[in-house]
Design a protein around this motif. Structure first.
Motif, short mmCIF file in Angstrom:
data_model
loop_
_atom_site.label_atom_id
_atom_site.label_comp_id
_atom_site.label_asym_id
_atom_site.label_seq_id
_atom_site.Cartn_x
_atom_site.Cartn_y
_atom_site.Cartn_z
N SER A 153 0.83 -1.21 0.00
CA SER A 153 0.00 0.00 0.00
C SER A 153 0.86 1.26 0.00
CB SER A 153 -0.93 0.00 1.22
OG SER A 153 -0.18 -0.04 2.43
N THR A 154 2.03 1.20 0.62
CA THR A 154 2.92 2.36 0.63
C THR A 154 3.45 2.68 -0.75
OG1 THR A 154 4.64 0.79 1.35
CG2 THR A 154 3.65 2.18 3.05
N VAL A 155 3.69 1.66 -1.55
CA VAL A 155 4.13 1.88 -2.93
C VAL A 155 2.98 2.46 -3.74
CG1 VAL A 155 4.89 0.74 -5.06
CG2 VAL A 155 5.93 0.11 -2.86
N ARG A 156 1.79 1.87 -3.60
CA ARG A 156 0.63 2.37 -4.35
C ARG A 156 0.34 3.83 -4.04
NH1 ARG A 156 -1.87 -2.37 -2.39
NH2 ARG A 156 -3.38 -1.10 -1.22
N SER A 157 0.52 4.21 -2.78
CA SER A 157 0.18 5.58 -2.38
C SER A 157 1.15 6.61 -2.92
CB SER A 157 0.13 5.67 -0.85
OG SER A 157 1.42 5.52 -0.29
N ARG A 158 2.32 6.18 -3.38
CA ARG A 158 3.32 7.12 -3.90
C ARG A 158 3.22 7.32 -5.41
NH1 ARG A 158 3.73 6.56 0.96
NH2 ARG A 158 5.43 7.36 2.26
N ALA A 159 2.23 6.66 -6.04
CA ALA A 159 2.09 6.76 -7.50
C ALA A 159 0.66 7.16 -7.84
CB ALA A 159 2.43 5.42 -8.16
N ARG A 160 0.50 7.87 -8.95
CA ARG A 160 -0.83 8.27 -9.41
C ARG A 160 -1.46 7.11 -10.18
NH1 ARG A 160 -1.57 13.98 -12.24
NH2 ARG A 160 -1.08 14.54 -10.06
N LEU A 161 -2.62 6.69 -9.73
CA LEU A 161 -3.31 5.54 -10.33
C LEU A 161 -3.98 5.94 -11.64
CD1 LEU A 161 -4.34 2.59 -10.07
CD2 LEU A 161 -6.32 3.53 -8.87
N VAL A 162 -3.72 5.16 -12.68
CA VAL A 162 -4.37 5.35 -13.98
C VAL A 162 -4.91 3.99 -14.42
CG1 VAL A 162 -4.11 6.00 -16.40
CG2 VAL A 162 -2.84 7.24 -14.63
#
Length: 313
Positions: A153-162
């Motif tokens: 989740s920490t990795v996901r939160s640092r990137a903009r989801l497309v």
């Protein structure tokens, strides 16, 4: 300007390309979507637009020296990392981070594309996280995945989801026809690929896929009760190399069975192909998800296949 290769994907993709042309991308993107939906193509298109030496409105031109180097795989400021075997290890990520610590050679940007990012080991993800938390100003990461939930989740939160969504069956078929596929064949492939142009092209070049699909339909039609599981599943025990294709086929069958159960025409298969398959479509889709979880936990393929079949009777 139409986004090359992304006809029908909508305004979000156009906005990304305009941002890339203007050099205003954020430091990290997480592209999510089904296999073959265009995640890699989109990442490469945006990277090429960043590097392109043409005027902003023309990027990516495809003709300037920077575009030619990128398209040939020789641009010094671009790196692609993909799984080696079953995973992306911490050493692969550390090597990438070391490369990114140097100044760009010519483009003013570094671009890092991580294919099947969910295959990063936990230690690899944690190593990448440190860079995502304090990213270099001149670097853009594209993390590509079919299963974003498999990332920390920490990795996901640092990137903009497309989310890169598949096209409608009709739009996908039209795109295939423009690429030289005969119309009837294009409609079939578009349905099998659930609207993903890239996957449809892969299936079109896979001589064994239709035969595997036919065998799968026969196998599921033979599934009557618990006593029939071993005989029905046995033909696929030795198909470990094609386990992903088999699970994809089961998903196709499950979706189309659900359609029939709800009085809707199936998307990929014909009524004749499905008439002898009596499994519950929703149950089949859930069983595929469970099988994938088992395989990711290193359960042997024959055991996962048996569990899938047993859940259907």
């Amino acid at each position: 300007m139409e986004v090359q290769g992304f006809e029908g994907h909508g305004p979000e993709i156009e906005h990304l390309l305009r941002s890339a042309r203007a050099g205003r991308l954020v430091h990290a993107y997480l592209f999510c979507g089904a296999r073959g939906c265009g995640k890699t193509t989109l990442a490469r298109l945006l990277a090429q637009a960043l590097f392109c030496g043409a005027g902003e409105a023309e990027r990516p031109c495809g003709h300037c020296p920077a575009c030619k180097r990128f398209l040939s795989g020789n641009h010094p400021d671009a790196r692609t990392v993909a799984p080696k075997g079953r995973s992306i290890g911490v050493d692969d990520v550390r090597e990438l981070i070391d490369y990114l610590s140097r100044r760009p050679y010519e483009g003013g940007w570094h671009v890092a594309i991580l294919e099947r990012a969910e295959k990063m080991t936990p230690s690899a993800q944690n190593a990448l996280l440190k860079t995502l938390e304090n990213p270099p100003e001149d670097t853009v990461f594209f993390l590509l995945t079919e299963t974003p939930g498999a990332l920390l989740s920490t990795v996901r939160s640092r990137a903009r989801l497309v989310r890169v969504s598949p096209l409608t069956r009709e739009a996908c078929a039209e795109a295939l026809v423009r690429r030289g596929v005969e119309a009837k064949r294009a409609a079939r492939l578009a349905g099998l690929a659930h609207g993903s142009v890239g996957r449809a092209l892969e299936l079109g070049s896979d001589a064994g896929f239709e035969a595997l699909l036919a065998r799968s339909l026969t196998s599921l039609a033979a599934l009557k009760d618990p006593a029939s599981v071993a005989e029905a599943a046995a033909p696929f025990y030795e198909e470990r190399e094609r386990q992903e294709d088999l699970l994809e086929i089961f998903e196709i069958i499950g979706r189309d069975r659900m359609a029939l159960e709800n009085g809707v025409a199936p998307e990929a298969l014909t009524g004749e192909e499905l008439e002898n398959v009596r499994v519950d479509g929703r149950k089949l889709l859930l069983s595929v998800l469970a099988a994938r979880r088992m395989l990711s936990a290193n359960v042997a393929w024959p055991n996962a296949l048996d569990a899938l079949y047993l859940s259907l009777v």
